[in-house]
Design an enzyme around this catalytic site. Structure first.
Site, PDB file in Angstrom:
ATOM      1  N   HIS A   1       0.815  -1.221   0.000  1.00 32.65           N
ATOM      2  CA  HIS A   1       0.000   0.000   0.000  1.00 32.65           C
ATOM      3  C   HIS A   1       0.846   1.268   0.000  1.00 32.65           C
ATOM      4  CE1 HIS A   1      -3.745  -2.099   0.400  1.00 32.65           C
ATOM      5  NE2 HIS A   1      -3.382  -2.676   1.527  1.00 32.65           N
TER       6      HIS A   1
ATOM      7  N   ASP B   1      -2.582 -10.329  -2.921  1.00 29.81           N
ATOM      8  CA  ASP B   1      -3.196  -9.959  -1.646  1.00 29.81           C
ATOM      9  C   ASP B   1      -4.673  -9.622  -1.878  1.00 29.81           C
ATOM     10  OD1 ASP B   1      -2.179  -8.624   1.248  1.00 29.81           O
ATOM     11  OD2 ASP B   1      -3.981  -7.710   0.405  1.00 29.81           O
TER      12      ASP B   1
ATOM     13  N   HIS C   1      -6.279  -7.142  -0.952  1.00 31.76           N
ATOM     14  CA  HIS C   1      -6.438  -5.705  -1.192  1.00 31.76           C
ATOM     15  C   HIS C   1      -5.622  -5.247  -2.388  1.00 31.76           C
ATOM     16  CE1 HIS C   1      -7.129  -6.346   3.172  1.00 31.76           C
ATOM     17  NE2 HIS C   1      -8.103  -5.489   2.983  1.00 31.76           N
TER      18      HIS C   1
HETATM   19  N1  LIG Z   1      -9.098  -1.080   7.572  1.00 30.01           N
HETATM   20  C1  LIG Z   1      -7.722  -1.057   7.119  1.00 30.01           C
HETATM   21  C2  LIG Z   1      -7.435  -2.191   6.207  1.00 30.01           C
HETATM   22  C3  LIG Z   1      -5.983  -2.223   5.838  1.00 30.01           C
HETATM   23  C4  LIG Z   1      -5.703  -3.356   4.862  1.00 30.01           C
HETATM   24  C5  LIG Z   1      -4.376  -3.997   5.117  1.00 30.01           C
HETATM   25  C6  LIG Z   1      -4.038  -5.100   4.164  1.00 30.01           C
HETATM   26  O1  LIG Z   1      -4.158  -6.266   4.413  1.00 30.01           O
HETATM   27  N2  LIG Z   1      -3.603  -4.752   2.988  1.00 30.01           N
HETATM   28  O2  LIG Z   1      -3.167  -5.714   2.107  1.00 30.01           O
HETATM   29 MG   LIG Z   2      -3.981  -7.534  -4.525  1.00 31.05          MG
HETATM   30 ZN   LIG Z   3      -4.408  -7.187   2.351  1.00 33.66          ZN
END
Ligand SMILES: NCCCCCC(=O)NO
Ligand SMILES: [Mg+2]
Ligand SMILES: [Zn+2]
Length: 343
Positions: free
Chosen positions: A159, A195, A197
């Site tokens: 991120h 991942d 996300h």
């Molecule tokens: N509410 C915050 C969520 C952060 C996501 C973290 C994560 O696993 N990113 O891959």
């Molecule tokens: Mg991903």
């Molecule tokens: Zn994640």
């Protein structure tokens, strides 16, 4: 397969995560890495080595000097202001405001972040530097001839933008490793983010470049973090047009559906003909993950590893998310065992 691991990850031991309007024990906690390491050892996946020290030069090939400077001094600046808790950003440059870097620590926290769940506390800086060294050591192993290496990174990185932290990430370990490959003469590098996300930081860092292909499979950003990037119409810009691919999925997605996107990603990677591959490996796609909504099963991670191996590329795995600590070791090592089973 060798695993690179730094005990310094445990210096990242934030006590708070803002979630649902309260401060909870962070999901991104030290036991994640320790559990994965224990499974690596019990499954005799291979040698476990500590990282070399690469300094900040390779980090600054991806992150801005201002951002690195901020991260290094944030905790001390926060404490010097007499703040009672951990350093949590609480103010951002809203639409119509002025995106300049303030002097004050509260202003700088907002200027250098995009989300409020990630607290900075004592030891965060040291752990983030160690995590980048872990990724760079794995990259060096692969550059020196290893077929693959596992960078057991903590804190994670996908991120993190060039000058933004958030989503439990500070330095973008996968991007730092990719840039190291490029700086060592690897013409093209592919990063596949599996991942749950979106790898918003990784996408943003390489968005206008055609030498690093970035692909992410993830939950629909209309519904989940990071909310403001990761849609399928984001395909790159300028020279990078066509070198970013996002595949999004709805709640409840099982491996049978998810793997269709994996197939699309693998075909795109094969077309790109990279000389190295980086897998941003989060296992928060797991059916029991506490903050996600896919339905992958532990056995699916063996299939994932097998499919990645079939690409036949020198591969660095960087550890990203995954918060079901009871299952994280099995799920992560299943990927590596699946990869190794494909000769
Ligand atoms: N509410 C915050 C969520 C952060 C996501 C973290 C994560 O696993 N990113 O891959
Ligand atoms: Mg991903
Ligand atoms: Zn994640």
């Amino acid at each position: 397969m060798k695993t690179v691991f730094s005990p310094l990850h445990s210096l990242r031991s934030a006590k708070t995560e803002l979630d649902g309007g309260i401060l909870i024990e962070p999901h991104e906690k030290p036991s994640r890495a320790e559990t994965i390491l224990a499974r690596v050892r019990s499954q005799t996946l291979g040698e476990v080595i500590e990282p070399d020290e690469f300094g900040l030069e390779p980090v600054k090939r991806v992150h801005t000097a201002d951002y690195v400077e901020f991260l290094e001094h944030c905790w001390a600046d926060w404490v010097a202001e007499g703040k009672p808790g951990e350093a949590i950003p609480a103010v951002w440059c809203g639409r119509g405001m002025r995106p300049r870097m303030p002097k004050d620590i509260d202003g700088r926290l907002g200027y250098f972040s995009f989300a409020a769940e990630t607290s900075i506390s004592n030891g965060t800086w040291e752990a983030a530097c160690a995590s980048a060294n872990v990724a760079l050591t794995a990259q060096k192993l692969v550059a020196n001839g290893e077929r693959a290496a596992f960078a057991l990174c903590r804190p994670p990185g996908h991120h993190a933008h060039a000058d933004l932290f958030g989503g439990y990430c500070f330095f973008n370990n996968a991007a730092i490793a990719a840039q190291a490959f490029r700086d060592q003469g690897y013409e093209r590098v592919a990063i596949l983010d599996v991942d749950f996300h979106h790898g918003n930081g990784t996408q943003a860092i390489f968005y206008d470049r055609s030498d690093v292909l970035t692909i992410s499979l993830h939950g629909d950003p209309d519904l989940v973090f990071p909310h403001f990037l990761g849609f399928e119409d984001e395909t790159g810009e300028g020279d990078g047009k066509g070198y970013n691919l996002n595949v999004i999925y709805p709640p409840g997605t099982p491996y049978s559906e998810w793997s269709r996107g994996l197939e699309t990603a693998c075909k795109r990677i094969a077309d790109f003909q990279p000389s190295a591959l980086i897998i941003a490996l989060g296992v928060d796609t797991f059916e029991e993950d506490p903050i996600s909504f896919f339905k992958l099963k532990s056995t699916d991670y063996v299939s994932l590893g097998e499919r990645i191996a079939q690409l036949g590329l020198p591969t660095v795995f960087t550890m990203e998310g995954g918060y079901d600590v009871d299952a994280i070791g099995v799920n992560v090592v299943n990927v590596m065992q699946g990869f190794e089973s494909e000769k």
